[in-house]
Design a protein around this motif. Structure first.
Motif, PDB file in Angstrom:
ATOM      1  N   ALA A 124     -48.646  34.804  14.388  1.00 26.62           N
ATOM      2  CA  ALA A 124     -47.964  34.625  15.678  1.00 26.62           C
ATOM      3  C   ALA A 124     -46.449  34.504  15.474  1.00 26.62           C
ATOM      4  N   THR A 125     -46.057  33.800  14.421  1.00 24.81           N
ATOM      5  CA  THR A 125     -44.626  33.669  14.122  1.00 24.81           C
ATOM      6  C   THR A 125     -44.027  35.040  13.825  1.00 24.81           C
ATOM      7  N   GLN A 126     -44.746  35.842  13.029  1.00 24.07           N
ATOM      8  CA  GLN A 126     -44.266  37.196  12.704  1.00 24.07           C
ATOM      9  C   GLN A 126     -44.119  38.043  13.969  1.00 24.07           C
ATOM     10  N   ALA A 127     -45.098  37.933  14.883  1.00 24.00           N
ATOM     11  CA  ALA A 127     -45.049  38.724  16.120  1.00 24.00           C
ATOM     12  C   ALA A 127     -43.857  38.294  16.976  1.00 24.00           C
ATOM     13  N   LEU A 128     -43.603  36.989  17.038  1.00 26.96           N
ATOM     14  CA  LEU A 128     -42.455  36.497  17.821  1.00 26.96           C
ATOM     15  C   LEU A 128     -41.135  36.900  17.167  1.00 26.96           C
ATOM     16  N   GLU A 129     -41.118  36.930  15.847  1.00 25.58           N
ATOM     17  CA  GLU A 129     -39.905  37.406  15.154  1.00 25.58           C
ATOM     18  C   GLU A 129     -39.666  38.877  15.467  1.00 25.58           C
ATOM     19  N   LYS A 130     -40.761  39.640  15.506  1.00 27.24           N
ATOM     20  CA  LYS A 130     -40.677  41.080  15.795  1.00 27.24           C
ATOM     21  C   LYS A 130     -40.000  41.340  17.148  1.00 27.24           C
ATOM     22  N   VAL A 131     -40.291  40.484  18.145  1.00 25.47           N
ATOM     23  CA  VAL A 131     -39.711  40.693  19.473  1.00 25.47           C
ATOM     24  C   VAL A 131     -38.397  39.927  19.661  1.00 25.47           C
ATOM     25  N   GLY A 132     -37.878  39.372  18.576  1.00 24.97           N
ATOM     26  CA  GLY A 132     -36.571  38.713  18.623  1.00 24.97           C
ATOM     27  C   GLY A 132     -36.595  37.285  19.134  1.00 24.97           C
ATOM     28  N   LEU A 133     -37.755  36.620  19.016  1.00 20.44           N
ATOM     29  CA  LEU A 133     -37.849  35.238  19.501  1.00 20.44           C
ATOM     30  C   LEU A 133     -38.197  34.252  18.383  1.00 20.44           C
ATOM     31  N   GLY A 134     -37.795  34.597  17.169  1.00 17.95           N
ATOM     32  CA  GLY A 134     -38.080  33.722  16.034  1.00 17.95           C
ATOM     33  C   GLY A 134     -37.486  32.325  16.168  1.00 17.95           C
ATOM     34  N   ASP A 135     -36.479  32.199  17.030  1.00 17.55           N
ATOM     35  CA  ASP A 135     -35.846  30.876  17.216  1.00 17.55           C
ATOM     36  C   ASP A 135     -36.352  30.152  18.467  1.00 17.55           C
ATOM     37  N   LYS A 136     -37.403  30.684  19.100  1.00 18.32           N
ATOM     38  CA  LYS A 136     -37.894  30.066  20.341  1.00 18.32           C
ATOM     39  C   LYS A 136     -39.396  29.751  20.260  1.00 18.32           C
ATOM     40  N   LEU A 137     -39.900  29.535  19.060  1.00 18.94           N
ATOM     41  CA  LEU A 137     -41.343  29.369  18.855  1.00 18.94           C
ATOM     42  C   LEU A 137     -41.929  28.238  19.693  1.00 18.94           C
ATOM     43  N   HIS A 138     -41.159  27.161  19.861  1.00 18.09           N
ATOM     44  CA  HIS A 138     -41.717  25.967  20.511  1.00 18.09           C
ATOM     45  C   HIS A 138     -41.261  25.799  21.954  1.00 18.09           C
ATOM     46  N   HIS A 139     -40.626  26.824  22.502  1.00 21.02           N
ATOM     47  CA  HIS A 139     -40.232  26.774  23.909  1.00 21.02           C
ATOM     48  C   HIS A 139     -41.450  27.012  24.801  1.00 21.02           C
ATOM     49  N   LEU A 140     -41.462  26.337  25.954  1.00 16.73           N
ATOM     50  CA  LEU A 140     -42.481  26.607  26.967  1.00 16.73           C
ATOM     51  C   LEU A 140     -42.020  27.811  27.792  1.00 16.73           C
ATOM     52  N   PRO A 141     -42.950  28.533  28.432  1.00 12.97           N
ATOM     53  CA  PRO A 141     -42.533  29.669  29.268  1.00 12.97           C
ATOM     54  C   PRO A 141     -41.432  29.293  30.274  1.00 12.97           C
ATOM     55  N   SER A 142     -41.524  28.089  30.849  1.00  9.51           N
ATOM     56  CA  SER A 142     -40.522  27.663  31.841  1.00  9.51           C
ATOM     57  C   SER A 142     -39.131  27.501  31.229  1.00  9.51           C
ATOM     58  N   GLN A 143     -39.054  27.387  29.918  1.00 10.37           N
ATOM     59  CA  GLN A 143     -37.758  27.233  29.245  1.00 10.37           C
ATOM     60  C   GLN A 143     -37.204  28.576  28.769  1.00 10.37           C
ATOM     61  N   LEU A 144     -37.865  29.660  29.188  1.00 13.53           N
ATOM     62  CA  LEU A 144     -37.440  31.002  28.758  1.00 13.53           C
ATOM     63  C   LEU A 144     -37.050  31.848  29.973  1.00 13.53           C
ATOM     64  N   SER A 145     -36.189  32.823  29.757  1.00 15.19           N
ATOM     65  CA  SER A 145     -35.822  33.758  30.826  1.00 15.19           C
ATOM     66  C   SER A 145     -36.971  34.743  31.062  1.00 15.19           C
ATOM     67  N   GLY A 146     -36.880  35.495  32.150  1.00 15.30           N
ATOM     68  CA  GLY A 146     -37.915  36.484  32.454  1.00 15.30           C
ATOM     69  C   GLY A 146     -38.115  37.473  31.311  1.00 15.30           C
ATOM     70  N   GLY A 147     -37.015  37.956  30.767  1.00 13.53           N
ATOM     71  CA  GLY A 147     -37.106  38.924  29.669  1.00 13.53           C
ATOM     72  C   GLY A 147     -37.735  38.309  28.425  1.00 13.53           C
ATOM     73  N   GLN A 148     -37.380  37.034  28.172  1.00  9.32           N
ATOM     74  CA  GLN A 148     -37.958  36.350  27.008  1.00  9.32           C
ATOM     75  C   GLN A 148     -39.452  36.096  27.213  1.00  9.32           C
ATOM     76  N   ARG A 149     -39.826  35.780  28.458  1.00  7.13           N
ATOM     77  CA  ARG A 149     -41.261  35.587  28.737  1.00  7.13           C
ATOM     78  C   ARG A 149     -42.022  36.882  28.493  1.00  7.13           C
ATOM     79  N   GLN A 150     -41.419  38.004  28.920  1.00  7.27           N
ATOM     80  CA  GLN A 150     -42.102  39.277  28.701  1.00  7.27           C
ATOM     81  C   GLN A 150     -42.169  39.578  27.194  1.00  7.27           C
ATOM     82  N   ARG A 151     -41.157  39.160  26.441  1.00  8.41           N
ATOM     83  CA  ARG A 151     -41.213  39.334  24.985  1.00  8.41           C
ATOM     84  C   ARG A 151     -42.360  38.535  24.374  1.00  8.41           C
ATOM     85  N   VAL A 152     -42.571  37.317  24.895  1.00  4.42           N
ATOM     86  CA  VAL A 152     -43.707  36.511  24.418  1.00  4.42           C
ATOM     87  C   VAL A 152     -45.007  37.260  24.706  1.00  4.42           C
ATOM     88  N   ALA A 153     -45.095  37.820  25.926  1.00  4.53           N
ATOM     89  CA  ALA A 153     -46.309  38.557  26.300  1.00  4.53           C
ATOM     90  C   ALA A 153     -46.498  39.791  25.405  1.00  4.53           C
TER      91      ALA A 153
END
Ligand code: ADP
Ligand code: ADP
Length: 233
Positions: A124-153
């Motif tokens: 999961a960490t590797q997948a989040l790094e792939k989408v450029g969110l390696g520094d947001k692993l512990h953020h909740l969806p509400s703490q992310l922008s729309g684009g970042q939420r879509q990156r999580v998805a």
């Protein structure tokens, strides 16, 4: 061999006495590493076709061969297994678990795999790094922008390492700058070898893909290839 081979697919929805033909004799072959857009008016059958391609639903008639395997012959369990292995879904509304961190959301599809929690976390960490969110692993969806939420998805769709990525209006809730960022990410995933299929209302996105399938009233009315030039890169 086509990754996706649909022959004479019909989908009929039955509601009491009435029935509605949402897909009318659809035949399409999609090759490995294609970058395809499905367009058409609301109600033309785009979501229905995506659901069949992604094995979330089955056709009423016709034949669907996914990566060489006829879907009709699969049991429910085999179908679920195939879905889990072959396809990653990305939706317009992200569908993230609100109270779970980005990392927990991305680990979700791995729960049914026989791998350790530590391995799940690593993937999961590797997948989040792939989408450029390696520094947001512990953020909740509400703490992310729309684009970042879509990156999580997108990371959640990628974590099982599927060959095929299916996006149903994946930029539908995003502004144009964020849409460009997400399309660049799809470009990168396409370059990595994924087969990408996007349902979209947006002409610009359709033009950005390499091939465009247009549905009207459940029928394929055109199937065209765009030139190599890409609008977003
Ligand atoms: P699109 O994604 O192009 O808007 P859909 O595939 O969602 O189209 O729907 C195609 C048609 O099938 C629509 O007329 C819709 O009302 C109908 N439809 C879709 N899903 C169902 C369902 N589960 N039951 C009955 N009718 C449905
Ligand atoms: P979109 O046009 O954004 O693709 P729709 O609003 O047409 O989405 O449909 C979203 C989902 O709702 C469809 O995939 C389908 O499963 C369901 N749906 C659509 N129309 C109906 C309907 N008439 N009855 C039941 N379910 C429906």
């Amino acid at each position: 061999m086509s990754v996706i081979a649909l022959s004479n697919i019909c989908k009929e929805y039955k509601m009491g006495e009435q029935s509605f033909l949402a897909l009318d004799n659809v035949s399409v072959n999609i090759e490995e590493n294609e970058y395809l857009a499905i367009i058409g008016p609301s109600g033309s059958g785009k979501s229905t076709l995506m659901n069949i391609i992604g094995c979330l639903d089955v056709a009423s008639s016709g034949e669907y061969v996914l990566q060489g395997k006829p879907v009709k012959k699969m049991t429910e369990t085999e179908l679920a297994g195939q879905r889990n292995k072959s396809v990653g879904f990305i939706f317009q509304s992200f569908n993230l678990i609100p109270r779970a961190s980005a990392l927990s959301n991305v680990m979700q599809p791995l729960i049914y795999r026989f791998i350790s929690a530590k391995e799940r976390q690593k993937l999961a960490t590797q997948a989040l790094e792939k989408v450029g969110l390696g520094d947001k692993l512990h953020h909740l969806p509400s703490q992310l922008s729309g684009g970042q939420r879509q990156r999580v998805a997108i990371a959640r769709a990628l974590v099982t390492k599927p060959d095929i990525l299916l996006g149903d209006e994946p930029t539908g809730n995003l502004d144009s700058k964020t849409t460009n960022e997400i399309m660049s990410l799809f470009d990168e995933l396409h370059n990595d070898g994924h087969t990408i299929i996007l349902v979209t209302h947006e002409q610009e996105i359709a033009e950005h893909c390499q091939r465009v399938l247009r549905l009207v009233d459940g029928k394929v009315v055109s199937d065209t290839r765009n030139s190599e030039e890409r609008a977003y890169v």
